[in-house]
Design a protein around this motif. Structure first.
Motif, PDB file in Angstrom:
ATOM      1  N   VAL A   5       0.660  -1.454   0.293  1.00 25.34           N
ATOM      2  CA  VAL A   5      -0.153   0.081   0.173  1.00 25.34           C
ATOM      3  C   VAL A   5       0.693   0.986  -0.055  1.00 25.34           C
ATOM      4  CG1 VAL A   5      -1.663   0.811   0.811  1.00 25.34           C
ATOM      5  CG2 VAL A   5      -1.627  -0.824   1.192  1.00 25.34           C
ATOM      6  N   LEU A   6       0.743   1.796  -0.945  1.00 20.18           N
ATOM      7  CA  LEU A   6       1.460   3.550  -1.220  1.00 20.18           C
ATOM      8  C   LEU A   6       0.760   3.899  -0.011  1.00 20.18           C
ATOM      9  CD1 LEU A   6       2.144   3.146  -4.878  1.00 20.18           C
ATOM     10  CD2 LEU A   6       3.323   2.436  -3.027  1.00 20.18           C
ATOM     11  N   ILE A   7       1.241   5.267   0.612  1.00 21.17           N
ATOM     12  CA  ILE A   7       1.043   5.811   1.330  1.00 21.17           C
ATOM     13  C   ILE A   7       1.890   7.500   1.217  1.00 21.17           C
ATOM     14  CG2 ILE A   7      -0.472   4.759   3.175  1.00 21.17           C
ATOM     15  CD1 ILE A   7       2.631   5.476   4.921  1.00 21.17           C
ATOM     16  N   LYS A   8       1.628   8.512   1.383  1.00 21.04           N
ATOM     17  CA  LYS A   8       1.587   9.422   1.481  1.00 21.04           C
ATOM     18  C   LYS A   8       1.563  10.298   2.299  1.00 21.04           C
ATOM     19  CE  LYS A   8       2.744  13.850  -1.755  1.00 21.04           C
ATOM     20  NZ  LYS A   8       2.113  13.882  -3.715  1.00 21.04           N
ATOM     21  N   ILE A  38      -6.937   9.517   1.832  1.00 27.04           N
ATOM     22  CA  ILE A  38      -7.525   8.870   1.022  1.00 27.04           C
ATOM     23  C   ILE A  38      -6.436   7.454   0.685  1.00 27.04           C
ATOM     24  CG2 ILE A  38      -5.222   9.808  -1.030  1.00 27.04           C
ATOM     25  CD1 ILE A  38      -9.043   8.550  -1.582  1.00 27.04           C
ATOM     26  N   ASN A  39      -5.523   7.429   1.586  1.00 29.85           N
ATOM     27  CA  ASN A  39      -4.559   6.621   1.660  1.00 29.85           C
ATOM     28  C   ASN A  39      -5.003   5.142   3.055  1.00 29.85           C
ATOM     29  OD1 ASN A  39      -1.533   8.194   0.697  1.00 29.85           O
ATOM     30  ND2 ASN A  39      -2.326   6.951  -0.528  1.00 29.85           N
ATOM     31  N   GLU A  40      -5.363   6.837   4.063  1.00 22.46           N
ATOM     32  CA  GLU A  40      -6.440   5.742   4.875  1.00 22.46           C
ATOM     33  C   GLU A  40      -7.330   4.313   4.477  1.00 22.46           C
ATOM     34  OE1 GLU A  40      -8.001   7.536   7.961  1.00 22.46           O
ATOM     35  OE2 GLU A  40      -5.827   8.994   8.271  1.00 22.46           O
ATOM     36  N   THR A  61       5.993   3.921   1.511  1.00 22.67           N
ATOM     37  CA  THR A  61       6.049   5.844   1.225  1.00 22.67           C
ATOM     38  C   THR A  61       7.631   6.542   1.236  1.00 22.67           C
ATOM     39  OG1 THR A  61       5.406   7.702   2.288  1.00 22.67           O
ATOM     40  CG2 THR A  61       6.776   7.094   3.830  1.00 22.67           C
ATOM     41  N   ALA A  62       8.033   6.668   0.284  1.00 20.87           N
ATOM     42  CA  ALA A  62       9.098   7.924  -0.375  1.00 20.87           C
ATOM     43  C   ALA A  62       8.896   9.110   0.614  1.00 20.87           C
ATOM     44  CB  ALA A  62       9.021   8.587  -1.873  1.00 20.87           C
ATOM     45  N   GLY A  63       9.580   9.573   1.308  1.00 20.35           N
ATOM     46  CA  GLY A  63       9.522  10.788   1.975  1.00 20.35           C
ATOM     47  C   GLY A  63      10.434  10.985   3.393  1.00 20.35           C
ATOM     48  N   ALA A 117      -2.935   1.891  -4.041  1.00 21.89           N
ATOM     49  CA  ALA A 117      -2.885   3.921  -3.853  1.00 21.89           C
ATOM     50  C   ALA A 117      -4.073   4.703  -3.778  1.00 21.89           C
ATOM     51  CB  ALA A 117      -1.793   3.781  -5.315  1.00 21.89           C
ATOM     52  N   GLY A 118      -3.692   5.654  -3.682  1.00 24.54           N
ATOM     53  CA  GLY A 118      -4.451   6.650  -3.096  1.00 24.54           C
ATOM     54  C   GLY A 118      -4.966   7.065  -4.845  1.00 24.54           C
ATOM     55  N   ASN A 119      -6.226   7.546  -5.073  1.00 24.72           N
ATOM     56  CA  ASN A 119      -6.350   7.683  -6.657  1.00 24.72           C
ATOM     57  C   ASN A 119      -5.888   9.002  -7.015  1.00 24.72           C
ATOM     58  OD1 ASN A 119      -8.474   9.645  -5.015  1.00 24.72           O
ATOM     59  ND2 ASN A 119      -9.984   9.415  -6.117  1.00 24.72           N
ATOM     60  N   GLU A 120      -5.270   9.883  -6.281  1.00 22.68           N
ATOM     61  CA  GLU A 120      -5.702  11.268  -6.586  1.00 22.68           C
ATOM     62  C   GLU A 120      -4.774  12.489  -4.691  1.00 22.68           C
ATOM     63  OE1 GLU A 120      -7.604  13.743  -9.138  1.00 22.68           O
ATOM     64  OE2 GLU A 120      -7.399  15.176  -6.899  1.00 22.68           O
ATOM     65  N   ALA A 121      -3.721  12.110  -4.318  1.00 24.12           N
ATOM     66  CA  ALA A 121      -3.158  13.151  -3.196  1.00 24.12           C
ATOM     67  C   ALA A 121      -3.514  14.440  -3.472  1.00 24.12           C
ATOM     68  CB  ALA A 121      -1.704  12.904  -3.080  1.00 24.12           C
ATOM     69  N   THR A 122      -3.923  15.379  -1.884  1.00 26.35           N
ATOM     70  CA  THR A 122      -4.667  16.373  -1.243  1.00 26.35           C
ATOM     71  C   THR A 122      -3.189  16.862  -1.770  1.00 26.35           C
ATOM     72  OG1 THR A 122      -4.499  15.456   0.505  1.00 26.35           O
ATOM     73  CG2 THR A 122      -6.522  15.798  -0.067  1.00 26.35           C
ATOM     74  N   ARG A 125      -2.139  16.610  -6.420  1.00 26.73           N
ATOM     75  CA  ARG A 125      -2.639  16.071  -6.968  1.00 26.73           C
ATOM     76  C   ARG A 125      -2.414  16.214  -8.170  1.00 26.73           C
ATOM     77  NH1 ARG A 125      -8.729  19.913  -6.441  1.00 26.73           N
ATOM     78  NH2 ARG A 125      -9.205  17.520  -7.818  1.00 26.73           N
ATOM     79  N   SER A 126      -1.922  14.838  -8.691  1.00 30.00           N
ATOM     80  CA  SER A 126      -1.224  14.178  -9.973  1.00 30.00           C
ATOM     81  C   SER A 126      -2.374  13.838  -9.974  1.00 30.00           C
ATOM     82  CB  SER A 126       0.026  13.797 -10.207  1.00 30.00           C
ATOM     83  OG  SER A 126       0.396  12.325  -9.858  1.00 30.00           O
ATOM     84  N   GLY A 127      -2.117  12.601  -9.525  1.00 32.37           N
ATOM     85  CA  GLY A 127      -3.703  11.711  -9.982  1.00 32.37           C
ATOM     86  C   GLY A 127      -3.324  11.064 -11.228  1.00 32.37           C
ATOM     87  N   ALA A 128      -2.428  10.401 -11.335  1.00 30.52           N
ATOM     88  CA  ALA A 128      -1.842   9.778 -11.843  1.00 30.52           C
ATOM     89  C   ALA A 128      -0.988   8.354 -11.500  1.00 30.52           C
ATOM     90  CB  ALA A 128      -1.692  10.126 -13.067  1.00 30.52           C
TER      91      ALA A 128
HETATM   92  N1  LIG Z   1       6.012  10.161  -1.722  1.00 32.43           N
HETATM   93  C1  LIG Z   1       5.021   8.781  -1.947  1.00 32.43           C
HETATM   94  N2  LIG Z   1       4.930   7.806  -1.804  1.00 32.43           N
HETATM   95  C2  LIG Z   1       4.219   6.629  -1.377  1.00 32.43           C
HETATM   96  N3  LIG Z   1       3.564   7.440  -2.021  1.00 32.43           N
HETATM   97  C3  LIG Z   1       3.119   7.858  -3.159  1.00 32.43           C
HETATM   98  C4  LIG Z   1       4.052   8.923  -3.031  1.00 32.43           C
HETATM   99  N4  LIG Z   1       3.306  10.034  -3.766  1.00 32.43           N
HETATM  100  C5  LIG Z   1       2.481   9.850  -4.592  1.00 32.43           C
HETATM  101  N5  LIG Z   1       2.296   8.670  -3.687  1.00 32.43           N
HETATM  102  C6  LIG Z   1       0.474   7.846  -3.938  1.00 32.43           C
HETATM  103  O1  LIG Z   1      -0.190   7.675  -5.244  1.00 32.43           O
HETATM  104  C7  LIG Z   1      -1.314   8.540  -4.602  1.00 32.43           C
HETATM  105  C8  LIG Z   1      -1.745   9.545  -5.828  1.00 32.43           C
HETATM  106  O2  LIG Z   1       0.004  10.460  -5.796  1.00 32.43           O
HETATM  107  P1  LIG Z   1      -0.703  11.887  -6.469  1.00 32.43           P
HETATM  108  O3  LIG Z   1       0.092  10.868  -7.834  1.00 32.43           O
HETATM  109  O4  LIG Z   1       0.692  12.296  -6.017  1.00 32.43           O
HETATM  110  O5  LIG Z   1      -1.683  12.470  -7.138  1.00 32.43           O
HETATM  111  C9  LIG Z   1      -1.343   8.504  -3.037  1.00 32.43           C
HETATM  112  O6  LIG Z   1      -2.523   7.861  -2.631  1.00 32.43           O
HETATM  113  C10 LIG Z   1      -0.290   7.082  -2.805  1.00 32.43           C
HETATM  114  O7  LIG Z   1      -0.542   5.962  -3.075  1.00 32.43           O
END
Ligand SMILES: Nc1ncnc2c1ncn2[C@@H]1O[C@H](COP(=O)(O)O)[C@@H](O)[C@H]1O
Ligand SMILES: Cc1cc2nc3c(=O)[nH]c(=O)nc-3n(C[C@H](O)[C@H](O)[C@H](O)COP(=O)(O)OP(=O)(O)OC[C@H]3O[C@@H](n4cnc5c(N)ncnc54)[C@H](O)[C@@H]3O)c2cc1C
Lengths: 260, 318
Positions: A5-8, A38-40, A61-63, A117-122, A125-128
């Motif tokens: 599971v990818l979390i951010k 969304i990651n929860e 996670t990458a962070g 993964a989440g569909n879109e981070a808050t 918001r790349s959403g992809a």
């Molecule tokens: N740095 C990251 N580390 C882990 N998961 C990520 C990271 N960036 C994005 N994701 C995953 O991708 C989803 C969509 O993120 P985003 O593409 O930034 O809208 C997030 O909800 C995460 O599940």
């Protein structure tokens, strides 16, 4: 089944978000950071699969350092272990560079069947991300899932976006991104919080992933930020108490503004 | 002049307005080529509109597979065109489907991705509006091709008659092991009201509206103003109004000439989706509601008496 599971960790949407002057990246120090809601839901979905059958759930996670808080939260919900990619060099990565890092990190988890993964981070918001990871891994991506079933090596999802709905189906391994309506994430129990403290967290740098510093971070990004400017904050205008003529007052105002 | 690719956004044989915005933007950079990916017969219906808005070329990529797999056919077609014509930019709608195509295409072609642009100039410098409009960011791709996701409603459409020469291109056979199969596609059809992100007036209702039935108060005002209807997440979560109308951080971002908020408190996540509206009007019972901090004109009162009266006043002037 082996699930990642990818979390951010993202700036809390309740606090003010800023960009840093120096390198024009998100100023993560200026606001509170939380596990993205969304990651929860992505973690919850993995736990449901685990509870219905047999699965090992790895959080990835990458962070920066403080992303450990988000990892602990996910572990306290019930995930088994975590991988934390933490490297100065990653700072400032664009969406594609982040996808490259995550794809390599997924490779360290063994034979993975499912990535959630989440569909879109808050924040970004790349959403992809799910689609990009599918592209890098050569796996199908099932995105914006509001319902997911995984059975006999096949993932089925109900997809829902602003543009419409559809049914998706693909063979595993696959990447799935979850939408806001997929489930209600559980609260970590006291027992879960205590157990999380003992769960293994592997920390990796980009060298461990076989990546070079020039491939990630600001150096590896294919997009360059030239400048940014805050928009002057909007201030309130007139506020009047309704005395039975509120609707007429608005109409007058709109006429004055040539809006009607 | 260099060819600039524009992925045509279409539903049920009709072009979405966003496509014309992208053709308008593409003309600043080079010569627009529209790319139609769809089932056989699609391009014939769209060709006239595309040519009238500046498409010198129309690449026609038609096969039944295009609706049977998720995003892969679009990525495959665009990737082969990128290789062939080396465009300075590829413009793709910034909706959920489009962003997925854009992200995958950027990975596949190793190109910089400018996500959710509201403007771009002839030198490919892009403008983003982020955190709900709190910041404007300028960025550019450092690669030969920039993949651009275009936020709809950002630009005035210009007509410009062009040749619209059609050329058939192949849709590569989709590798089923690497793609999600799609069935039961049901696009959301707009109905009679303007689309939320394109409307010049939006009337939105929140939890204060109280029920799905009561939303007819919001709809009545919207119709008198030829407006789109929006909703807060609380209203959507309570089942008062469908999901696709949610405005805010996890919903749509709108920037109309006029935004009227009825029974919406104005939480930061809601404001993130509407605070760049030119004029904001709010009706709320609570004088302390944060929506008043950004409203140009606010009425402290009951929406059930204020909104119908306003509807009537607008009707008198129509
Ligand atoms: N740095 C990251 N580390 C882990 N998961 C990520 C990271 N960036 C994005 N994701 C995953 O991708 C989803 C969509 O993120 P985003 O593409 O930034 O809208 C997030 O909800 C995460 O599940
Ligand atoms: C990660 C995250 C993402 C979110 N994304 C979004 C999003 O995209 N969009 C969004 O909207 N929210 C979003 N939210 C939720 C947001 O925080 C608020 O909960 C939500 O916006 C509240 O909606 P509301 O204003 O309709 O409801 P409330 O906050 O309950 O406000 C209702 C208002 O109606 C007024 N009222 C009641 N009755 C009447 C009446 N008869 N006449 C006049 N006024 C009346 C009340 O005074 C009150 O101010 C998000 C939250 C989180 C944590």
């Amino acid at each position: 089944m082996n699930i990642v599971v990818l979390i951010k960790q993202v700036p809390d949407t309740w606090s003010e978000r800023k960009l840093s002057d120096g390198d024009k990246t998100l100023d993560r120090a200026s606001s509170d950071a939380v596990l993205d809601e969304i990651n929860e839901r992505a973690v919850e979905e993995a736990l449901k699969i685990k509870e219905a059958g047999d699965a090992e759930v790895t959080i990835l996670t990458a962070g920066p350092d403080r992303a450990t808080d988000a990892i602990r939260k996910a572990l306290s919900m019930g995930a088994d272990k975590a991988v934390h990619v933490n490297d100065e060099a990653i700072h400032g990565s664009d969406a594609i560079a982040t996808a490259k890092v995550l794809a390599k990190a997924i490779g360290t988890v063994g034979d993975v069947d499912l990535v959630l993964a989440g569909n879109e981070a808050t924040d970004g918001r790349s959403g992809a991300m799910a689609g990009m990871l599918g592209e890098l891994l050569g796996w199908p991506s099932l995105t914006h899932a509001n319902e997911l079933t995984v059975e006999n090596g096949t993932a089925k999802a109900k997809r829902e976006t602003d543009e419409g709905t559809s049914d998706l189906e693909a063979s595993l391994p696959a990447v799935v991104s979850v939408g806001e309506k997929i489930n209600e994430p559980r609260y970590p129990s006291f027992k879960g919080i205590m157990a999380a403290k003992k769960k293994p967290v592997t920390t990796l740098g980009i060298a461990d992933l076989g990546l070079d510093a020039s491939e990630v971070g600001l150096a590896g990004s294919l997009v360059q930020v030239d400048s940014f400017a805050p928009r002057p904050p909007k201030s309130g205008g007139q506020k009047v108490e309704d005395e039975g003529d509120g609707g007429a007052k608005i109409a007058e105002y709109l006429v004055g503004q040539k809006l009607i | 002049m260099a060819e600039v690719l524009v992925l045509v956004d279409h539903v049920d044989g009709e072009i979405k307005k966003n496509t014309y915005e992208m053709l308008t933007a593409a003309r600043r950079i080079g010569e627009p080529s529209a790319v139609v990916v769809g089932t056989p017969g699609t391009a014939t219906k769209l060709a006239e509109g595309l040519a009238a808005h500046g498409a010198e070329k129309i690449y026609v990529a038609e096969s039944d597979d295009t609706v049977n797999y998720l995003s892969t056919p679009q990525v495959d077609v665009l990737a082969s065109l990128v290789e062939r014509v080396s465009p300075p930019a590829v413009l793709i709608p910034a909706g959920a489907d489009g962003r997925e195509v854009a992200g995958r295409l950027a990975v596949r072609t190793n190109s910089g991705w400018l996500n959710d642009l509201v403007d771009i100039d002839g030198d490919r410098a892009g403008t983003h509006s982020i955190f709900g409009g709190a910041f404007t960011v300028q960025s550019r791709a450092t690669t030969d091709t920039a993949i651009v996701s275009w936020r709809s409603g950002s630009l005035e459409v210009e007509e410009n008659a062009a040749a619209g020469t059609q050329e058939t291109v192949e849709v590569p056979a989709t590798d089923a092991a690497k793609s999600a199969k799609v069935s039961n596609r049901a696009p959301i059809v707009g109905g009679d009201r303007p689309e939320l992100t394109e409307a010049s007036v939006v009337v939105a209702g929140g939890r204060g509206v109280g029920s799905a039935d009561n939303f007819n108060v919001v709809e009545g005002l919207a119709d008198s103003l030829h407006a789109a209807v929006g909703a807060s997440r609380a209203a959507v979560d309570s089942g008062y109004y469908p999901n696709q109308f949610q405005v805010g951080q996890t919903g749509k971002t709108v920037s109309p000439q006029l935004y009227i908020a009825l029974g919406i408190s104005g939480a930061i996540q809601h404001r993130a989706g509407m605070q760049t509206s030119k004029t904001i009007v709010a009706v709320n019972k609570d004088p302390e509601a944060p929506i008043f901090e950004i409203a140009d004109f606010g009425i402290v009162g009951d929406l059930f008496s204020v909104a119908p009266q306003l509807t009537e006043e607008v009707g008198k002037r129509a």
